[in-house]
Write a protein that holds these residues in place. Structure first.
Motif, PDB file in Angstrom:
ATOM      1  N   ASN A 145      40.367  35.288  23.199  1.00 33.66           N
ATOM      2  CA  ASN A 145      39.957  34.119  23.987  1.00 33.66           C
ATOM      3  C   ASN A 145      40.157  34.449  25.461  1.00 33.66           C
ATOM      4  OD1 ASN A 145      39.380  32.582  21.752  1.00 33.66           O
ATOM      5  ND2 ASN A 145      41.499  31.785  21.628  1.00 33.66           N
ATOM      6  N   ILE A 146      39.122  34.170  26.204  1.00 30.40           N
ATOM      7  CA  ILE A 146      39.165  34.525  27.610  1.00 30.40           C
ATOM      8  C   ILE A 146      39.080  33.264  28.450  1.00 30.40           C
ATOM      9  CG2 ILE A 146      37.857  35.685  29.457  1.00 30.40           C
ATOM     10  CD1 ILE A 146      37.276  37.803  27.288  1.00 30.40           C
ATOM     11  N   SER A 147      39.958  33.214  29.455  1.00 24.56           N
ATOM     12  CA  SER A 147      39.940  32.075  30.383  1.00 24.56           C
ATOM     13  C   SER A 147      39.827  32.612  31.806  1.00 24.56           C
ATOM     14  CB  SER A 147      41.225  31.264  30.211  1.00 24.56           C
ATOM     15  OG  SER A 147      41.359  30.377  31.294  1.00 24.56           O
ATOM     16  N   ILE A 148      38.838  32.116  32.510  1.00 23.15           N
ATOM     17  CA  ILE A 148      38.656  32.555  33.889  1.00 23.15           C
ATOM     18  C   ILE A 148      39.005  31.391  34.799  1.00 23.15           C
ATOM     19  CG2 ILE A 148      36.996  33.381  35.603  1.00 23.15           C
ATOM     20  CD1 ILE A 148      35.462  34.652  33.289  1.00 23.15           C
ATOM     21  N   GLN A 149      39.929  31.684  35.737  1.00 25.07           N
ATOM     22  CA  GLN A 149      40.355  30.626  36.654  1.00 25.07           C
ATOM     23  C   GLN A 149      39.866  30.920  38.066  1.00 25.07           C
ATOM     24  OE1 GLN A 149      44.532  30.862  35.732  1.00 25.07           O
ATOM     25  NE2 GLN A 149      43.729  30.860  33.655  1.00 25.07           N
ATOM     26  N   ALA A 150      39.535  29.833  38.733  1.00 29.61           N
ATOM     27  CA  ALA A 150      39.128  29.941  40.131  1.00 29.61           C
ATOM     28  C   ALA A 150      39.721  28.754  40.856  1.00 29.61           C
ATOM     29  CB  ALA A 150      37.614  29.939  40.246  1.00 29.61           C
ATOM     30  N   LEU A 151      39.723  28.831  42.170  1.00 26.89           N
ATOM     31  CA  LEU A 151      40.253  27.719  42.965  1.00 26.89           C
ATOM     32  C   LEU A 151      39.493  26.445  42.630  1.00 26.89           C
ATOM     33  CD1 LEU A 151      40.787  29.357  46.476  1.00 26.89           C
ATOM     34  CD2 LEU A 151      42.555  28.482  44.946  1.00 26.89           C
ATOM     35  N   ASN A 152      40.233  25.382  42.414  1.00 29.43           N
ATOM     36  CA  ASN A 152      39.658  24.084  42.102  1.00 29.43           C
ATOM     37  C   ASN A 152      38.871  24.098  40.788  1.00 29.43           C
ATOM     38  OD1 ASN A 152      39.246  21.353  42.696  1.00 29.43           O
ATOM     39  ND2 ASN A 152      37.222  21.786  43.561  1.00 29.43           N
ATOM     40  N   GLY A 153      39.028  25.147  39.961  1.00 34.20           N
ATOM     41  CA  GLY A 153      38.314  25.206  38.688  1.00 34.20           C
ATOM     42  C   GLY A 153      36.813  25.264  38.845  1.00 34.20           C
ATOM     43  N   THR A 154      36.342  25.731  39.990  1.00 36.81           N
ATOM     44  CA  THR A 154      34.906  25.740  40.250  1.00 36.81           C
ATOM     45  C   THR A 154      34.516  27.065  40.883  1.00 36.81           C
ATOM     46  OG1 THR A 154      35.141  23.398  40.772  1.00 36.81           O
ATOM     47  CG2 THR A 154      33.034  24.417  41.331  1.00 36.81           C
ATOM     48  N   LEU A 155      33.377  27.578  40.458  1.00 40.53           N
ATOM     49  CA  LEU A 155      32.810  28.757  41.118  1.00 40.53           C
ATOM     50  C   LEU A 155      31.856  28.276  42.191  1.00 40.53           C
ATOM     51  CD1 LEU A 155      32.144  30.721  37.831  1.00 40.53           C
ATOM     52  CD2 LEU A 155      33.941  31.229  39.498  1.00 40.53           C
ATOM     53  N   TYR A 156      32.022  28.844  43.389  1.00 41.38           N
ATOM     54  CA  TYR A 156      31.217  28.401  44.522  1.00 41.38           C
ATOM     55  C   TYR A 156      30.374  29.550  45.052  1.00 41.38           C
ATOM     56  CZ  TYR A 156      34.295  24.300  44.879  1.00 41.38           C
ATOM     57  OH  TYR A 156      34.989  23.147  44.635  1.00 41.38           O
ATOM     58  N   THR A 157      29.338  29.207  45.774  1.00 43.67           N
ATOM     59  CA  THR A 157      28.624  30.250  46.505  1.00 43.67           C
ATOM     60  C   THR A 157      29.607  30.887  47.477  1.00 43.67           C
ATOM     61  OG1 THR A 157      27.905  28.560  48.059  1.00 43.67           O
ATOM     62  CG2 THR A 157      26.332  29.200  46.363  1.00 43.67           C
ATOM     63  N   GLY A 158      29.391  32.164  47.767  1.00 44.59           N
ATOM     64  CA  GLY A 158      30.326  32.878  48.632  1.00 44.59           C
ATOM     65  C   GLY A 158      31.412  33.553  47.818  1.00 44.59           C
ATOM     66  N   TYR A 159      32.520  33.796  48.473  1.00 43.07           N
ATOM     67  CA  TYR A 159      33.596  34.576  47.868  1.00 43.07           C
ATOM     68  C   TYR A 159      34.423  33.727  46.917  1.00 43.07           C
ATOM     69  CZ  TYR A 159      37.612  37.738  47.625  1.00 43.07           C
ATOM     70  OH  TYR A 159      38.601  38.588  47.196  1.00 43.07           O
ATOM     71  N   ASN A 160      34.665  34.260  45.697  1.00 40.91           N
ATOM     72  CA  ASN A 160      35.525  33.600  44.714  1.00 40.91           C
ATOM     73  C   ASN A 160      36.582  34.578  44.244  1.00 40.91           C
ATOM     74  OD1 ASN A 160      33.974  30.908  43.704  1.00 40.91           O
ATOM     75  ND2 ASN A 160      32.527  32.526  44.259  1.00 40.91           N
ATOM     76  N   ASP A 161      37.809  34.191  44.398  1.00 37.62           N
ATOM     77  CA  ASP A 161      38.901  34.983  43.848  1.00 37.62           C
ATOM     78  C   ASP A 161      39.044  34.566  42.388  1.00 37.62           C
ATOM     79  OD1 ASP A 161      40.995  36.819  44.023  1.00 37.62           O
ATOM     80  OD2 ASP A 161      42.457  35.188  44.257  1.00 37.62           O
ATOM     81  N   ILE A 162      39.101  35.539  41.494  1.00 34.49           N
ATOM     82  CA  ILE A 162      39.050  35.260  40.053  1.00 34.49           C
ATOM     83  C   ILE A 162      40.349  35.701  39.393  1.00 34.49           C
ATOM     84  CG2 ILE A 162      37.905  35.976  37.897  1.00 34.49           C
ATOM     85  CD1 ILE A 162      36.112  34.300  39.549  1.00 34.49           C
ATOM     86  N   ARG A 163      40.859  34.844  38.518  1.00 32.70           N
ATOM     87  CA  ARG A 163      42.000  35.239  37.686  1.00 32.70           C
ATOM     88  C   ARG A 163      41.564  35.083  36.227  1.00 32.70           C
ATOM     89  NH1 ARG A 163      46.857  31.996  40.756  1.00 32.70           N
ATOM     90  NH2 ARG A 163      46.782  33.232  42.656  1.00 32.70           N
ATOM     91  N   LEU A 164      41.837  36.073  35.439  1.00 35.57           N
ATOM     92  CA  LEU A 164      41.337  36.060  34.063  1.00 35.57           C
ATOM     93  C   LEU A 164      42.481  36.375  33.123  1.00 35.57           C
ATOM     94  CD1 LEU A 164      37.991  37.574  32.966  1.00 35.57           C
ATOM     95  CD2 LEU A 164      40.057  38.307  31.785  1.00 35.57           C
ATOM     96  N   THR A 165      42.602  35.576  32.106  1.00 35.35           N
ATOM     97  CA  THR A 165      43.621  35.881  31.090  1.00 35.35           C
ATOM     98  C   THR A 165      42.938  36.088  29.747  1.00 35.35           C
ATOM     99  OG1 THR A 165      43.964  33.516  30.771  1.00 35.35           O
ATOM    100  CG2 THR A 165      45.539  34.655  32.172  1.00 35.35           C
TER     101      THR A 165
END
Lengths: 660, 313
Positions: free
Chosen positions: B57-77
């Motif tokens: 099971n893969i979970s991808i986290q981003a700031l505010n739980g949203t992917l935005y245009t521009g730069y996104n820092d990603i954390r994946l477990t």
């Protein structure tokens, strides 16, 4: 040069005495502490009975004014700007809330709530707080306790034709054995004035309301508590020389004090006061449609303080020890509106919540060395602390500048005074530090419409250090009095704005950015010569000539130094009638300072005349006055008129004062 | 007995109290509020995407739980679904792909091989989305997991929202060297009237040598961080009345260990600002950008560099 003056100073300190005389009357001695004081006790000038506080101050030799319009002139003491002088109301520190100096403290009082203005030159004014130029203390009216229930009042009204100024001033006081109370209320309203060419000077109108109240209660035979309040509102005030006007400014100045007198002791008096004052100032540029940007520029200051002084007297020495503490918060904002109002506004602080705290202890002594000579000496030591809440504003130009800054502000002075027959000589010296003002230390893009630069404060500025020497001589007989005064200031780290090579203006009118920096040194020389001559019993002649020169380290001229100026008044009394005529003027400004935005101001001469008549209405003393200022309707502006705005042309003034 | 003084003093007292307490004055600006109303600052990572690949099971986290245009820092477990344990010993690849209305595929700068961050216990990486998801543009994550036995892949539809915070704007351009470049602002999210550390990612597209037969082929969607470039900075306020206002003490952006470009921008007041850039490559050649005039020109909107990003706070 500096060492020479130090020497001069110590010589002044160590001049020795020959004879001894004790003064019995302690009150005289206490008054002697305030020797060398130019205390004007009646708030009127030779020419005019009903004056504004500004007009009254202008009659002092030491004071000149920067004028930005018809109202709230900035008093320059010894040709130095308000940062360098300690301006107080009954010893209380009040701070103007306008970054553009539209509200000097003198604009928050009214002539009918003041009893006198005490001006001390140089370090002798250090009692009121760290200073270089000296101190101006505006003394509020006091009512004494009386054995009989007494009820007094005065009403003053007048009209000035040039700017259609109409004023009404009222005072009441009440006293009995236990209670003394006084109150005042005043309202002035003036339209634009006209210059010597009969052209209206736009944005020179003003409206001012002022009221004050004081209650004293005798708590014992030798002690009393007093509550004082002054409330002042100015509205719709034009500043013709500035790109904006004033919508509203308000000041509330309050204090509660306790005074204890002592009999037959070395300690004569202990007087303590807690005070609070708050000033708000809102500029308005909507009256100037020519402005490219609409901008709100509100400012606030809040000050809490404590004053406590004891007067001591033993033998031929009398001393005054004063503790002076205050905490001030100064805030000023600017919000610019884009041309498209739907866009976001642009915001910044011009004073980023700057706290100033000061605690100082001062000691003033008067020593009667002989029956004809006195030595006044003293000093103070103050701790001055600044805190900039939003220091990141200051970091933009001064990365890494400290958020807090503590400074030590020492001060010393001595003055020797000797009377020989009809002559009176005095010589003195002083040494003192002052801290940069809020604008000089922490100001952020403060637009100066005089040289058209945006000014940036520098938190790391060094203390300004002043070495001063003064001398005076006078000759007095029954018929004639001649007095000459000189003072010389050598000021290390003189703070002034210099063009910065970085940054770009924020205000659209400005041409660049200046940062407050310290010159290596600057020197200032002031001289005044006074003549009073009683030609006959009824005919008196007064004359004054002043000269000043201020230079920076490269012998360049400093700005706002008064050119040679003169004033002559002839006064004739016939029964209940008085006639006064005066001429005054400046010579051409030779030593002007293009480097600091000045241009050369031509000389001018103004001729004035007034007459007054004293009579009684139902046993009430009444004085009626009518006069003309600038009779010849001369078109002129002075060296210190911001942006060379012309001064008022011919002005007929009338006033009526009834003592109730 | 009538005592006139009481009346007079009461009146005066009343006048003072009335004026002193009447509140017709302007409130002070709430500075913190002034800075945050325009731009919400996100500091919490929340799950934006989840999917399962085989046993994982893969979970991808981003700031505010949203992917935005521009730069996104990603954390994946990655969690092993049978043991319910997080795993850290697998290789994880991430490939974002956009499909448009005529079935053309493209991507944006991203970190293909995610690094495992031992300290914090997640895989980290970044994605730069040049456009948002809409009817015509459809974004997917293609995720690969390689454990000791096999490589598993799966894809998941994602939603890319428009970044409303202009401080995280990005720009795409063709350099004078004919390479496709991307500059995406990473920080500050919420600038202050102060010295702000300005962080940007600078990337370029690596055109594939061959056409591919398999899909998705990471070679077809390859981007790299540009190395040892300099991004010269000249911030200015574009509002005409501000007359091309700028600020002092700014620092050009240079690359640091995290591969991102770091510099300093001073904002002297809130409002609209333009970050004028000149991108210079490792050999000192200008890739894109022009000098802007420094004159103070009240009433005239300042000229922009051919390479710029607008921000607002």
């Amino acid at each position: 040069m500096k060492h020479l003056f130090l020497l001069f100073f110590f010589w002044g300190c160590t001049l020795s005495a020959q004879n001894t005389k004790t003064k019995q009357d302690s009150i005289t001695v206490l008054d002697a502490v305030e020797l060398k004081t130019i205390a004007k006790s009646k708030l009127e000038t030779d020419l005019k009975k009903s004056v504004t506080v500004d007009e009254f101050l202008a009659s002092s030799n030491n004071i000149s004014f920067i004028k930005r319009g018809g109202y709230a002139w900035e008093p320059l003491l010894n040709n130095m700007s308000t940062e360098r002088s300690a301006i107080t109301i009954d010893g209380m520190h009040v701070f103007g809330a306008c970054t553009d100096k539209m509200d000097p403290i003198t604009s928050y009082v009214e002539s009918n709530n003041l009893s006198s203005i005490t001006i001390k030159s140089g370090q002798e004014g250090g009692q009121q707080g760290a200073t270089v130029a000296g101190s101006i203390d505006l003394k509020r009216k006091k009512t004494m306790f009386s054995d009989q229930e007494t009820w007094k009042g005065a009403y003053q009204t007048g009209y000035e034709f040039n700017n259609q100024q109409f004023f009404n001033l009222g005072n009441v006081s009440f006293s009995n054995t236990k209670l003394a109370a006084d109150g005042s209320i005043s309202y002035r309203k003036a339209e634009n004035y006209s210059d010597g060419n009969n052209d209206e000077v736009n944005h020179s109108q003003f409206k001012k309301f002022n009221t004050s109240l004081g209650f004293s209660y005798k708590t014992s035979a030798l002690s009393a508590v007093k509550i004082d309040a002054i409330f002042d509102v100015a509205k719709d005030v034009g500043y013709s020389a500035l790109p904006m006007d004033l919508w509203l400014s308000r000041a509330l100045i309050t204090s509660v004090s306790y005074k204890q007198l002592f009999e037959d002791k070395t300690i004569k008096l202990w007087d303590s006061k807690l005070y609070y004052n708050t000033v708000e100032h809102y500029m308005d540029d909507t009256t100037r449609p020519e402005n490219l940007v609409h901008m709100d520029m509100p400012g606030w200051t809040t000050t809490y303080g404590l004053l406590s002084k004891v007067k001591l007297q033993k033998d031929n020495l009398s001393s005054e020890i004063q503790l002076n503490a205050y905490d001030n918060l100064s805030i000023a904002e600017m919000r610019m509106y884009p041309q498209d109002y739907s866009e976001t506004t642009m915001f910044a602080y011009s004073w980023p919540w700057v706290t100033t705290r000061y605690v100082g202890l001062s000691l003033n002594n008067a020593l009667d060395i002989s029956y004809n000579s006195q030595l006044n000496f003293g000093g103070s030591l103050g701790v001055h602390y600044n805190y900039s809440k939003y220091v990141e504003f200051n970091w933009i130009f001064h990365p890494g500048a400290p958020q807090e800054k503590t400074r030590l502000l020492p001060s010393l002075f001595a003055n020797y005074n000797v009377q020989l027959n009809d002559f009176d000589f005095s010589i003195g010296g002083g040494y003192g530090h002052r801290a940069p003002s809020v604008s000089e230390g922490y100001g952020y893009y403060i637009y100066n419409s005089f040289d058209r630069y945006d000014y940036i404060g520098n938190p790391d500025l060094k203390n300004e250090v002043s070495y001063e020497a003064n001398a005076s001589a006078s000759y007095k007989t029954e018929k004639i009095k001649i007095e000459g005064n000189l003072n010389y200031f050598y000021i290390d780290n003189y703070i002034i704005g210099e063009i910065l090579s970085m940054g770009s203006p924020m205000n659209y009118q400005s041409v660049g950015v200046k940062g407050y920096t310290s010159l290596d040194y600057a020197t200032l020389f002031n001289a005044a010569l006074n003549l009073e001559y009683a030609i006959t019993n009824n005919l008196h002649l007064n004359g004054t000539v002043t000269y000043a020169k201020g230079q920076d380290q490269d012998q360049g001229n400093l700005p706002f130094i008064r050119p040679l100026s003169y004033l002559a008044t002839l006064h004739y009394q016939y029964k209940n009638l008085n006639f006064q005529t005066s001429i005054n003027g400046d010579l051409e400004q030779v030593n002007y300072s293009p480097q600091y935005g000045e241009d050369q101001t031509p000389g001018y001469t103004i001729w004035n005349f007034s007459t007054d008549y004293t009579f009684r209405i139902k046993n009430k003393k009444t004085v009626f006055q009518v006069g003309v200022e600038n009779i010849l309707n001369t078109y002129y502006s002075t060296y210190a008129d911001w942006g060379n705005i012309p001064r008022m042309g011919r002005n007929v003034f009338t006033s009526l004062k009834i003592n109730l | 007995m009538f005592k006139p003084h009481y009346v007079v003093f009461s009146c005066l007292l009343f006048v003072i109290l009335y004026f002193a307490t009447s509140s017709c004055t302007i409130d002070k600006t709430d500075y913190e509020d002034e800075l945050t109303t325009e731009i919400p600052e996100y500091i919490d990572y929340e799950e934006a995407v989840k999917l399962s690949i085989g046993n994982y099971n893969i979970s991808i986290q981003a700031l505010n739980g949203t992917l935005y245009t521009g730069y996104n820092d990603i954390r994946l477990t990655v969690t092993n679904s049978s043991t319910n344990q997080e795993v850290s010993d697998v290789d994880v690849t991430l490939l974002p792909i956009k499909t448009n209305a005529i079935n053309e595929t493209s991507s944006g700068p991203h970190q293909y091989h995610l690094n495992y961050n031992n300290e914090n216990g997640y895989y980290s990486g970044y994605v730069v989305f040049p456009n948002k998801s809409d009817v015509a543009n459809h974004w997917q994550f293609y995720i690969g997991i390689t454990d000791v036995y096999e490589t598993l892949t799966a894809s998941q539809d994602i939603n890319v929202a428009e970044q409303s915070n202009k401080n995280l704007n990005m720009t795409t351009f063709l350099g004078h060297d004919n390479d496709m470049y991307y500059i995406a602002l990473v920080a500050p999210q919420s600038p202050k009237i102060a010295e702000n550390k300005l962080v940007a990612g600078i990337y370029k597209y690596n055109p594939p040598a061959n056409t591919s037969t398999t899909f998705p082929d990471p070679e077809q969607f390859s981007y790299s961080e540009v190395e040892n470039y300099t991004l010269k900075l000249d911030p200015r306020m574009p509002e005409p009345s501000m007359g091309n206002h700028s600020s002092p003490n700014n620092k050009d952006l240079i690359q640091e260990e995290d591969k991102l470009y770091h510099g300093v921008v001073n904002y002297t007041m809130t409002g609209n600002w333009t970050l004028n850039f000149i991108l210079i490559n490792q050999n000192g050649k200008i890739v894109k950008g022009t000098e802007v005039p420094t004159d103070f020109t009240p009433g005239i909107e300042g000229a922009k560099s051919e390479l710029f990003i607008d921000i607002l706070f």
